[in-house]
Design an enzyme around this catalytic site. Structure first.
Site, PDB file in Angstrom:
ATOM      1  N   ASN A  90      43.043  49.538  43.160  1.00  9.28           N
ATOM      2  CA  ASN A  90      43.163  48.849  41.854  1.00  9.28           C
ATOM      3  C   ASN A  90      43.864  47.601  41.585  1.00  9.28           C
ATOM      4  OD1 ASN A  90      43.021  49.016  38.599  1.00  9.28           O
ATOM      5  ND2 ASN A  90      45.308  49.265  39.096  1.00  9.28           N
ATOM      6  N   SER A 143      35.056  43.878  38.438  1.00  9.45           N
ATOM      7  CA  SER A 143      34.940  43.375  36.949  1.00  9.45           C
ATOM      8  C   SER A 143      33.682  43.037  36.578  1.00  9.45           C
ATOM      9  CB  SER A 143      36.081  42.177  36.922  1.00  9.45           C
ATOM     10  OG  SER A 143      35.789  41.564  35.884  1.00  9.45           O
ATOM     11  N   TYR A 156      38.835  34.469  40.775  1.00  9.02           N
ATOM     12  CA  TYR A 156      38.838  35.813  40.085  1.00  9.02           C
ATOM     13  C   TYR A 156      37.368  36.329  39.881  1.00  9.02           C
ATOM     14  CZ  TYR A 156      39.501  39.788  36.985  1.00  9.02           C
ATOM     15  OH  TYR A 156      39.395  41.291  36.812  1.00  9.02           O
ATOM     16  N   ALA A 158      34.737  35.255  41.779  1.00 12.40           N
ATOM     17  CA  ALA A 158      34.330  35.361  43.209  1.00 12.40           C
ATOM     18  C   ALA A 158      35.021  36.620  43.896  1.00 12.40           C
ATOM     19  CB  ALA A 158      34.729  34.250  43.756  1.00 12.40           C
ATOM     20  N   SER A 159      36.159  36.771  43.643  1.00  7.87           N
ATOM     21  CA  SER A 159      36.836  37.871  44.485  1.00  7.87           C
ATOM     22  C   SER A 159      36.151  39.246  44.014  1.00  7.87           C
ATOM     23  CB  SER A 159      38.315  37.941  43.979  1.00  7.87           C
ATOM     24  OG  SER A 159      38.745  38.389  42.738  1.00  7.87           O
ATOM     25  N   LYS A 160      35.997  39.425  42.803  1.00  9.94           N
ATOM     26  CA  LYS A 160      35.270  40.713  42.258  1.00  9.94           C
ATOM     27  C   LYS A 160      33.908  40.746  42.551  1.00  9.94           C
ATOM     28  CE  LYS A 160      39.102  42.139  40.168  1.00  9.94           C
ATOM     29  NZ  LYS A 160      39.815  43.186  40.788  1.00  9.94           N
ATOM     30  N   ILE A 189      40.032  44.632  28.814  1.00 11.75           N
ATOM     31  CA  ILE A 189      40.878  45.904  28.808  1.00 11.75           C
ATOM     32  C   ILE A 189      42.393  45.356  28.586  1.00 11.75           C
ATOM     33  CG2 ILE A 189      41.741  47.900  29.869  1.00 11.75           C
ATOM     34  CD1 ILE A 189      38.855  47.836  29.578  1.00 11.75           C
TER      35      ILE A 189
END
Length: 264
Positions: A90, A143, A156, A158-160, A189
């Site tokens: 996580n 995400s 972010y 691209a990483s997800k 969230i």
């Protein structure tokens, strides 16, 4: 009997937000927990909360994107609890919203190291044990930003997207092993990572507007993501594999956004 009774679970990013909520919930449902976070004081606070509720937990201050650390975390779980039944990878960072012309190589590398390489390392080091024991569940935090544009910054997102591909390809690479790999795609969230968004809206008196773009017209809470992680880690999800499941109030059904031109 709890839904994770007798299970041994590793949770990264457990010092706050989704990771903390998941550690508390997993322990309440019977799991023995290894809680991991870079912030020692924060992860120790999570451990104290779990122990106060009667759960069994060991806290580890470590970087989930460092291979030696991840290997050591898995070994610690085996040494302390005798094995690993579930991993919730996580830990993550957002990187903020930086104009593309100002983004550096180092900026991209750090976000990818934590958000994508971290889950890969967890998978790499836990799957041999899970294959040997004949079962296991790996859950990764992706995400809605990894599904399509306009829900996060470039590196972010691209990483997800990489995390989503990672769970799909790994699920197939583990064909026939009974080791499941899935991802959760949270929407907006309220966590430590999104605190600047919430603080800014509240400072402007716009708290009631937070999350308004999804059909439920509200933001989500860490516990709502933890509930999905619990399901995926449990035997209730025994036929769920290779999936990226949005928990976003319906945001990912459309991804509405306000268009803007570069530099505006």
């Amino acid at each position: 009997m709890g839904r994770l009774e007798g299970k041994r679970a590793i949770i990264t990013g457990a010092g706050s937000g989704i990771g903390r909520a998941s550690a508390v919930l997993f322990a309440r449902e019977g799991a023995k927990i290894i809680a991991v976070d870079r912030m020692e004081e924060a992860v120790d606070e999570t451990a104290a909360m779990v122990r106060e509720a009667g759960g069994e937990i060991s806290s580890v201050a470590a970087d989930a994107g460092d291979e030696d650390a991840v290997k050591g975390i898995v070994e610690h779980c085996v040494s302390k609890f005798g094995g690993v039944d579930a991993v919730y990878a996580n830990a993550g960072v957002s990187g903020g919203l930086v104009p593309i012309e100002e983004q550096t190589l180092e900026y991209w590398q750090e976000i990818l190291r934590i958000n994508l390489i971290g889950p890969f390392l967890a998978i790499k080091h836990v799957t041999p044990l899970m294959i040997k024991q004949g079962h296991g569940s790996i859950v990764c935090t992706a995400s809605v930003a990894g599904l399509r544009a306009n829900a996060g910054g470039l590196p972010y997102s691209a990483s997800k997207a990489g995390v989503i591909s990672l769970v799909q390809t790994t699920a197939n690479a583990l064909y026939g092993t009974n080791v499941r790999v899935n991802a959760i795609c949270p929407g907006l969230i309220e966590t430590g990572m999104t605190k600047p968004i919430f603080d800014g809206a509240r400072a402007r008196g716009k708290e009631d507007k937070i999350g308004q773009l999804n059909p439920l017209a509200r933001y989500g809470h860490p516990e709502e993501i933890a509930n999905m992680a619990l399901f995926l880690a449990s035997d209730e999800a025994s036929y769920v594999n290779g999936q990226a499941i949005p928990v976003c109030g319906g945001l990912s059904s459309t991804h509405p956004f306000a268009a803007s031109r570069p530099g505006t």
